[in-house]
Write an enzyme that holds these catalytic residues in place. Structure first.
Site, PDB file in Angstrom:
ATOM      1  N   ASP A 152      -4.650 -11.791 -16.142  1.00 21.26           N
ATOM      2  CA  ASP A 152      -4.943 -12.076 -17.511  1.00 21.26           C
ATOM      3  C   ASP A 152      -5.415 -13.225 -18.258  1.00 21.26           C
ATOM      4  OD1 ASP A 152      -2.422 -12.004 -16.819  1.00 21.26           O
ATOM      5  OD2 ASP A 152      -1.605 -11.374 -18.616  1.00 21.26           O
TER       6      ASP A 152
ATOM      7  N   GLU B 254       0.386  -9.914 -16.561  1.00 15.98           N
ATOM      8  CA  GLU B 254       1.479 -10.813 -16.257  1.00 15.98           C
ATOM      9  C   GLU B 254       2.116 -11.641 -17.419  1.00 15.98           C
ATOM     10  OE1 GLU B 254       3.876 -13.638 -15.381  1.00 15.98           O
ATOM     11  OE2 GLU B 254       2.042 -14.282 -16.039  1.00 15.98           O
TER      12      GLU B 254
HETATM   13 ZN   LIG Z   1       1.348 -17.783 -17.971  1.00 14.25          ZN
HETATM   14 ZN   LIG Z   2       0.843 -17.627 -14.956  1.00 14.32          ZN
END
Ligand SMILES: [Zn+2]
Ligand SMILES: [Zn+2]
Length: 418
Positions: A78, A145
């Site tokens: 991401d 994440e």
């Molecule tokens: Zn980050």
């Molecule tokens: Zn990262």
């Protein structure tokens, strides 16, 4: 047998082109459809057995190469809601709307484009070097994440049950202060537990000119915020790191109205389970104690809510695995390019890969990403400091960074899978 560093130069041009494409087309957490598709397509072409939509947009690519151990290597997918200001010719111009309907830019400001590229490079190198290893390679493209969601979602969706359970997990993360060409490591706790906690301090509303008719939650909140700072300074072992930050405080509407409640939004950081539990318990005890001392009625005591969804465990790099892999790094890129780094109180949901029972040893290392000239320039008197990760002007030096990432990760994989 001499341990040669795998020759990745032939792959490098393709990798740099892929990274440009990923950098220009970042996607926010949980929305990494195109990024996942690009990864899956390349893995399939290389002969990996690919499963998509694991825990959202997650990708699992498996290469079996005879009997042996199983190694999992993870990349995140991401980007971030940051408007890119690097001025790079391939800078992202992607705009989107956030949850509040505001227009925001999207940028790979945390280097996850580099991580995906390195994963593809490793996939290619490992498929070309099959005579040098045996066992099973599990390559994972993990979504979300940045909101510490993806690792949990993939594990819940059977990452360790539907697919071969790993004997080890490895990951890398770009480092915004380390020179490209170098890698860094921390043995043991490397990144912190994150606990997101809301404390709703409830009082009794009244006219601002008649405070005696109510219980003012603004005053109670002020005392509570300050009292929280005694957790670190007075309650926790001074050599154990802990952070209690009240990052947001919301209450009231008008200057002459005492509101009913004030909400505090906390981020709490720690390493060990013991410090974590003690800190969370202290937050609740202090909030209740101050409310009681203010005479808040029993049915208006504070409400303390732990937001599991926005919390993640510490990343603990297994010392045995670190020692073994760092030895490989030294032989591969040279002693002078492998440096010990300090732990930080930032977080990563990669830590979760190491917390499922029976626990799998994990290691996330840091990948230098800044040219030597830029580092030297930043040290001159009066010079601007290097931008941190998540900054709108963070831009890794692609070629050396990717070459080092692919070389070190491939070497580690070959050494583990003997
Ligand atoms: Zn980050
Ligand atoms: Zn990262």
């Amino acid at each position: 047998m001499p341990r040669l560093s795998p020759d990745v130069s032939a792959l490098l041009d393709q990798c740099v082109a892929l990274r440009r494409d990923l950098h220009q087309n970042p996607e926010l957490s949980l929305l990494e459809e195109k990024t996942a598709a690009k990864l899956a397509e390349r893995m399939k072409k290389l002969g990996y057995q690919v499963t998509t939509k694991v825990g959202g947009t997650g990708v699992v690519a498996i290469l079996k190469n005879g009997p042996g151990k199983t190694l999992l290597i993870r990349s995140d997918l991401d980007g971030l809601p940051v408007r890119e200001l690097t001025g790079a010719p391939y800078a992202s111009r992607v705009m989107t709307k956030d949850a509040a309907g505001q227009s925001v830019g999207v940028m790979h400001a945390c280097g996850h484009d580099v991580h995906v590229t390195c994963l593809v490079g490793v996939a290619r190198a490992m498929s070309q070097l099959k005579e040098r290893w045996k066992g099973t390679l599990v390559l994972v493209g993990q979504p979300a994440e940045e909101i510490v969601h993806g690792a949990r979602d993939m594990l819940k969706d059977g990452l360790y049950t539907r697919f071969p359970r790993p004997d080890w997990c490895l990951a890398l993360h770009v480092d915004a202060e380390l020179e490209a060409g170098k890698v860094g490591y921390v043995s043991g706790y490397a990144l912190a537990n994150v606990d997101s906690v809301d404390v709703t301090i409830r009082g009794v509303g009244a006219h601002g000119a008649q405070p005696d008719k109510g219980k003012d939650p603004v005053v109670i909140a002020a005392q509570t915020v300050l009292a929280f700072q005694t957790i670190d300074s007075r309650e926790i072992d001074p050599v154990q790191p802990v952070v209690v930050t009240v990052g947001a405080i919301h209450g009231g509407t008008k200057r002459n109205i005492i509101p009913d409640e004030v909400v505090l939004k906390l981020t709490v950081r720690s390493y060990s389970d013991e410090v974590r539990a003690k800190t969370l318990a202290a937050i609740e005890r202090i909030a209740n104690g101050i409310a009681q001392s203010a005479g808040v009625p029993e049915n208006r005591m504070p409400v303390v809510t732990h937001l599991d969804d926005e919390s993640t465990p510490a990343t603990y790099n297994d010392p045995g695995l670190v020692e073994r892999v760092v030895g490989t790094f030294r032989r591969t890129v040279g002693e002078e390019n492998v440096v010990k780094r300090e732990p930080v109180m930032g977080a990563e949901d990669f830590g979760r890969f190491g917390t499922e029972e029976p626990k799998v040893p994990i290691f996330m290392y840091r990948l230098g990403s800044i040219s030597g000239e830029r580092i030297a320039a930043s040290k001159k008197p009066g010079a601007a400091p290097l931008p941190s990760l998540h900054s709108a002007i963070y831009l890794p030096e692609p070629k050396t960074t990717i070459r080092t990432g692919v070389t070190t990760m491939t070497a580690a994989a070959i050494d583990l899978l003997q």
